[in-house]
Design an enzyme around this catalytic site. Structure first.
Site, PDB file in Angstrom:
ATOM      1  CE  LYS A  90      -4.240   8.140  11.899  1.00 54.29           C
ATOM      2  NZ  LYS A  90      -4.463   8.895  10.702  1.00 54.29           N
ATOM      3  CB  ALA A 127       0.091  12.663   9.634  1.00 60.23           C
ATOM      4  CG  ASP A 128       0.026   7.001   8.109  1.00 61.25           C
ATOM      5  OD1 ASP A 128      -1.170   6.699   8.021  1.00 61.25           O
ATOM      6  OD2 ASP A 128       0.739   7.252   7.119  1.00 61.25           O
ATOM      7  N   GLY A 178      -6.237  10.269   1.775  1.00 60.34           N
ATOM      8  CA  GLY A 178      -6.553   9.452   2.944  1.00 60.34           C
ATOM      9  C   GLY A 178      -7.937   9.755   3.474  1.00 60.34           C
ATOM     10  N   GLY A 188       2.183   8.064   4.388  1.00 59.97           N
ATOM     11  CA  GLY A 188       2.332   7.069   3.334  1.00 59.97           C
ATOM     12  C   GLY A 188       1.538   5.804   3.575  1.00 59.97           C
ATOM     13  N   GLY A 189       0.707   5.827   4.631  1.00 60.31           N
ATOM     14  CA  GLY A 189      -0.143   4.668   4.890  1.00 60.31           C
ATOM     15  C   GLY A 189      -1.006   4.326   3.676  1.00 60.31           C
ATOM     16  CD  GLU A 239       0.260  11.586   1.120  1.00 61.41           C
ATOM     17  OE1 GLU A 239      -0.931  11.402   1.355  1.00 61.41           O
ATOM     18  OE2 GLU A 239       1.163  10.966   1.720  1.00 61.41           O
TER      19      GLU A 239
HETATM   20  C1  5RP Z   1      -1.519   8.560   2.411  1.00 62.45           C
HETATM   21  C2  5RP Z   1      -1.236   9.228   3.695  1.00 62.45           C
HETATM   22  C3  5RP Z   1      -2.402   9.540   4.551  1.00 62.45           C
HETATM   23  O1  5RP Z   1      -2.542  10.913   4.669  1.00 62.45           O
HETATM   24  C4  5RP Z   1      -2.164   8.893   5.894  1.00 62.45           C
HETATM   25  O2  5RP Z   1      -2.003   7.495   5.691  1.00 62.45           O
HETATM   26  C5  5RP Z   1      -3.318   9.152   6.867  1.00 62.45           C
HETATM   27  O3  5RP Z   1      -4.475   8.576   6.356  1.00 62.45           O
HETATM   28  P1  5RP Z   1      -5.832   8.511   7.180  1.00 62.45           P
HETATM   29  O4  5RP Z   1      -6.281   9.913   7.380  1.00 62.45           O
HETATM   30  O5  5RP Z   1      -6.743   7.678   6.314  1.00 62.45           O
HETATM   31  O6  5RP Z   1      -5.511   7.813   8.482  1.00 62.45           O
HETATM   32  O7  5RP Z   1      -0.135   9.556   4.043  1.00 62.45           O
HETATM   33  O8  5RP Z   1      -0.337   8.204   1.768  1.00 62.45           O
END
Ligand code: 5RP
Length: 225
Positions: free
Chosen positions: A122, A84-85, A27, A96-97, A104
């Site tokens: 977040k 993390a989202d 991410g 999982g975004g 992961e």
């Molecule tokens: C990927 C993820 C990422 O870690 C999550 O989506 C956060 O991403 P970002 O730091 O770009 O906001 O879980 O599957």
């Protein structure tokens, strides 16, 4: 926002020491952590072995010259840093975004010190505004979508460029638009026992530290588990 992500990622790198096996997250925030590890390998001779959480992170780590091992070839990971989202006050979170939740979670599970890097946007009181990613086997997934629909979970197959997104592990993702998740443990348990679901994006109580970068500086939240 990128500046906050960078601060969080670089702060997390301080937990990485010589000789460690390190889980490398996926991410836009974990990106900065991986860059910093690559810098230290190159400039400071840091000696680590990375275990990646996606093909995207593998490509980044390889380009930086970070030595890698497969999750098949390790028993314990000293520290993993990932994004993390959403994160709630009980150290539950949605991930999982970026569609990498299965790898992961495979990397998070044998990790001694599991760290998330996030910007302050977040942090939430209740999980669920972010659509919960559920990784499903392709075979039977249309039926599974109807099962989720009947439960009122407002599911949708993830699409990229008009096509169904396929994960690094060859599966589809169904995103659930839940609004608010009243009981994250109960939902995780339900999804764990749904045939066809390979993994879901609820990472409940797994994380030890959350490094939060905000306008007023960096905060490190530590779980007491
Ligand atoms: C990927 C993820 C990422 O870690 C999550 O989506 C956060 O991403 P970002 O730091 O770009 O906001 O879980 O599957």
């Amino acid at each position: 926002m990128d500046e906050l992500k960078k601060i969080a990622g670089v702060t997390a790198a301080q937990y990485v020491k010589d000789g460690m096996t390190v889980g490398l997250g996926t991410g836009s925030t974990a990106y900065f952590f991986v860059e910093e590890i690559g810098r230290r390998v190159k400039e400071e001779g840091l000696s680590v072995v990375g275990v990646t959480t996606s093909s995207q992170t593998t490509a980044q780590a390889e380009s930086l010259g970070i030595p890698l091992k497969s999750a098949d070839d390790i028993d314990v990971i000293d520290v993993t840093v990932d994004g993390a989202d959403e994160v709630d006050p009980n150290f539950n979170g949605i991930k999982g975004g970026g569609g990498a939740l299965l790898m992961e979670k495979i990397v998070a599970t044998p990790t001694k010190d599991y760290i998330w890097v996030v910007d302050e946007s977040k942090l939430v009181d209740t999980l669920g505004a972010f659509k919960l990613p559920v990784e499903v086997v392709q075979y039977g997934s249309e039926r599974l979508l109807r099962v989720f629909e009947a439960k009122g979970y407002k599911p949708a197959f993830r699409q990229v460029n008009g096509k169904r997104f396929v994960t690094d592990m060859g599966n589809f993702i169904i995103d659930l638009d839940l609004g608010k998740i009243a009981d994250a443990d109960a939902l995780a348990n339900e999804l764990d026992h749904t045939v066809g679901v390979v993994e879901h994006g609820l990472f409940n109580g797994m994380v030890n530290k959350v490094i939060v970068a905000g306008k007023d500086g960096v905060q490190i939240l530590e779980s007491d588990k």
